[in-house]
Scaffold this motif. Structure first.
Motif, PDB file in Angstrom:
ATOM      1  N   ASP A  25      31.071  38.768  32.264  1.00 20.21           N
ATOM      2  CA  ASP A  25      32.536  38.722  32.327  1.00 20.21           C
ATOM      3  C   ASP A  25      33.145  39.266  31.039  1.00 20.21           C
ATOM      4  O   ASP A  25      34.131  40.033  31.071  1.00 20.21           O
ATOM      5  CB  ASP A  25      33.000  37.283  32.560  1.00 20.21           C
ATOM      6  N   VAL A  29      35.592  42.660  30.621  1.00 21.92           N
ATOM      7  CA  VAL A  29      36.925  42.629  30.021  1.00 21.92           C
ATOM      8  C   VAL A  29      37.008  43.609  28.852  1.00 21.92           C
ATOM      9  O   VAL A  29      37.998  44.352  28.698  1.00 21.92           O
ATOM     10  CB  VAL A  29      37.255  41.192  29.568  1.00 21.92           C
ATOM     11  N   TYR A  63      44.402  40.729  28.139  1.00 25.87           N
ATOM     12  CA  TYR A  63      43.164  41.045  28.851  1.00 25.87           C
ATOM     13  C   TYR A  63      42.178  39.879  28.799  1.00 25.87           C
ATOM     14  O   TYR A  63      41.375  39.702  29.724  1.00 25.87           O
ATOM     15  CB  TYR A  63      42.521  42.299  28.258  1.00 25.87           C
ATOM     16  N   LEU A  66      41.633  37.477  31.667  1.00 28.97           N
ATOM     17  CA  LEU A  66      40.791  37.828  32.813  1.00 28.97           C
ATOM     18  C   LEU A  66      39.536  36.958  32.885  1.00 28.97           C
ATOM     19  O   LEU A  66      38.918  36.853  33.954  1.00 28.97           O
ATOM     20  CB  LEU A  66      40.388  39.299  32.740  1.00 28.97           C
ATOM     21  N   ARG A  69      39.884  34.442  35.581  1.00 29.30           N
ATOM     22  CA  ARG A  69      40.304  34.926  36.899  1.00 29.30           C
ATOM     23  C   ARG A  69      39.576  34.240  38.046  1.00 29.30           C
ATOM     24  O   ARG A  69      40.111  34.158  39.159  1.00 29.30           O
ATOM     25  CB  ARG A  69      40.087  36.436  36.985  1.00 29.30           C
ATOM     26  N   ILE A  76      46.225  34.731  37.276  1.00 29.05           N
ATOM     27  CA  ILE A  76      45.797  35.829  36.396  1.00 29.05           C
ATOM     28  C   ILE A  76      46.265  37.169  36.960  1.00 29.05           C
ATOM     29  O   ILE A  76      46.662  38.073  36.206  1.00 29.05           O
ATOM     30  CB  ILE A  76      44.276  35.798  36.215  1.00 29.05           C
ATOM     31  N   GLN A  80      48.599  39.886  34.921  1.00 25.54           N
ATOM     32  CA  GLN A  80      48.249  41.291  34.730  1.00 25.54           C
ATOM     33  C   GLN A  80      49.274  42.220  35.394  1.00 25.54           C
ATOM     34  O   GLN A  80      49.587  43.292  34.861  1.00 25.54           O
ATOM     35  CB  GLN A  80      46.849  41.557  35.296  1.00 25.54           C
ATOM     36  N   ALA A  98      42.639  46.483  34.135  1.00 24.98           N
ATOM     37  CA  ALA A  98      42.803  45.032  34.183  1.00 24.98           C
ATOM     38  C   ALA A  98      43.415  44.587  35.503  1.00 24.98           C
ATOM     39  O   ALA A  98      43.021  43.566  36.083  1.00 24.98           O
ATOM     40  CB  ALA A  98      43.669  44.572  33.014  1.00 24.98           C
ATOM     41  N   ILE A 101      40.753  44.652  38.193  1.00 27.77           N
ATOM     42  CA  ILE A 101      39.807  43.526  38.045  1.00 27.77           C
ATOM     43  C   ILE A 101      40.437  42.246  38.584  1.00 27.77           C
ATOM     44  O   ILE A 101      39.783  41.456  39.281  1.00 27.77           O
ATOM     45  CB  ILE A 101      39.404  43.378  36.570  1.00 27.77           C
ATOM     46  N   ALA A 102      41.706  42.022  38.289  1.00 31.71           N
ATOM     47  CA  ALA A 102      42.395  40.832  38.811  1.00 31.71           C
ATOM     48  C   ALA A 102      42.513  40.898  40.327  1.00 31.71           C
ATOM     49  O   ALA A 102      42.387  39.877  41.022  1.00 31.71           O
ATOM     50  CB  ALA A 102      43.777  40.708  38.166  1.00 31.71           C
TER      51      ALA A 102
END
Length: 410
Positions: A25, A29, A63, A66, A69, A76, A80, A98, A101-102
């Motif tokens: 993780d 990030v 960031y 995250l 998340r 989250i 973002q 970002a 990813i969220a």
């Protein structure tokens, strides 16, 4: 000398997987932060009113959220999304890595409705970026806008689809686990049914033969033998009680876990007088004393009190001899019931072989577990010239362990 604990057990593997996931993780990030900063370049980072170093630190802090998340995916994602929207307006910075990813976390953890809403929400920053990219001399070129928009939506849809696949896979694993648990419960139930059949075939047959023999012996008994007749009657009554207990236990074995036996009558304090009377009829010196004001108890607590006396009477017969003096005492207080059974040795004791034949080896241990389950406490040990079993049971759902330790009850 005991062997050292084995290394690399299931707990070690779980901790290793968790550690690797955390490291992964953090790596994701950091990679997303570097990608967006490099893509923005000096113009994007320093294009606003904020100093570049402060802007980079603020971006890194956002960031870093995250990392949370998986626990709070929708929160989250909103953080973002807001950061993406505001930074694009202020400093021409596009933190899309970002945001994607969220989006993946929302699709992997939440229902289809939330994941689709999150996917549609990405249209806002993507459309703004596509419009800026297709802006030529103050005019947005429709074809260029459509091309850029399609590319971003394909990327977002692919990210969303990967998340949904993870969601479906997790649900399938959960259903598989539930199926395995159900199969294990069915296997346990089948084993309990087998044990019930074996108990019935072995124990019920033996007890029935014992009762038939006692009834036959009583039928041909001479009139001048009252003591023998009383002993045979006790054997008959004990056989009837044993068969009732056996049937109740067999019904419990046949029932799934967590269900109560319908119509089951558990022995409790109301049956204590009969238990003591049966022991006295068998020729034993047993007396019952009750002090304080009797009150109501939960059925489980009342049943535990009965079992304490029952097991203690069995112990008295094994260790104090058939002529032992046994005193059963019930002491009621406002918060607890103290049950104590004290036996004094008198006359010849049973031999070690006879005592072992009467014992299962787990009587007091099982009794202590039963008492603890209802919130009580149990102590057992030798006293002057005999043995005492003492239990303190709660009357109103209050744990009695502290009362036993301080000696306040009774």
């Amino acid at each position: 000398m005991s062997a050292p604990p084995a290394r690399g057990g299931p707990g070690a593997h779980s901790r290793l997987r968790l550690r690797l996931r955390r490291v992964g993780d953090v790596a994701v990030v950091v990679l997303a932060l570097m990608m967006d900063l490099v893509a923005a370049g000096p113009e994007g980072i320093g294009g606003g009113q904020i100093a570049p170093i402060l802007f980079v630190l603020a971006t890194a802090a956002v960031y870093a959220t995250l990392l949370l998340r998986w626990r709070h995916p929708i929160v989250i994602f909103c953080v973002q999304w807001c950061f993406t929207w505001t930074t694009m307006i202020e400093v021409w910075f596009q933190p899309f890595a970002a945001l994607l990813i969220a989006l993946h976390a929302v699709a992997a953890r939440l229902s289809a409705r939330w994941s689709v809403l999150a996917l549609l929400a990405t249209l806002v920053p993507f459309s703004l970026y596509s419009a800026r990219t297709a802006d030529v001399g103050g005019t947005v070129v429709p074809r260029a806008f459509a091309e850029v928009m399609v590319l971003w939506m394909l990327l977002a849809t692919a990210t969303w689809a990967v998340g949904r696949l993870s969601y479906v896979s997790a649900r399938r694993s959960l259903r598989l686990h539930e199926l395995q648990v159900a199969e294990a419960a069915a296997a346990v139930q089948a084993e309990r049914m087998r044990l019930a059949r074996e108990l019935h075939d072995i124990v019920a047959h033996t007890v029935t033969i014992m009762m038939i023999q006692a009834t036959g012996a009583k039928a041909v008994l001479e009139p001048g033998q009252p003591d023998v007749r009383k002993a045979l009657e006790v054997i008959e009554d004990s056989g009837v009680q044993a068969m009732a207990e056996l049937h109740r236990m067999l019904n419990l074995l046949r029932m799934p876990d967590g269900e109560d036996e319908p119509g089951a009558l558990q022995p409790d304090l109301r049956d204590l007088q009969h238990l003591v009377g049966a022991a006295a009829q068998a020729g034993r010196d047993v007396s019952l004393e009750e002090v304080g004001t009797p009150g109501t108890l939960d059925p489980s607590v009342s049943g535990a009190a009965y079992r304490v006396v029952q097991e203690a009477l069995t112990n008295a017969a094994k260790h104090g001899g058939p002529q032992a003096i046994v005193r059963v005492r019930l002491a009621w207080t406002e918060s607890a019931l103290e049950v104590s059974v004290t036996d004094r040795e008198r006359g010849p004791k049973l031999s070690a072989e006879q005592a072992a034949a009467l014992s299962s080896g787990h009587g007091l241990r099982g009794l202590r577990e039963r008492v603890i389950m209802v919130g009580g406490a149990l102590e057992a040990g030798p006293v002057d010239g005999g043995f005492r079993v003492r239990a303190i049971l709660p009357r109103h759902g209050v744990r009695a362990g502290s009362l036993l330790a301080s000696g306040q009850a009774g």
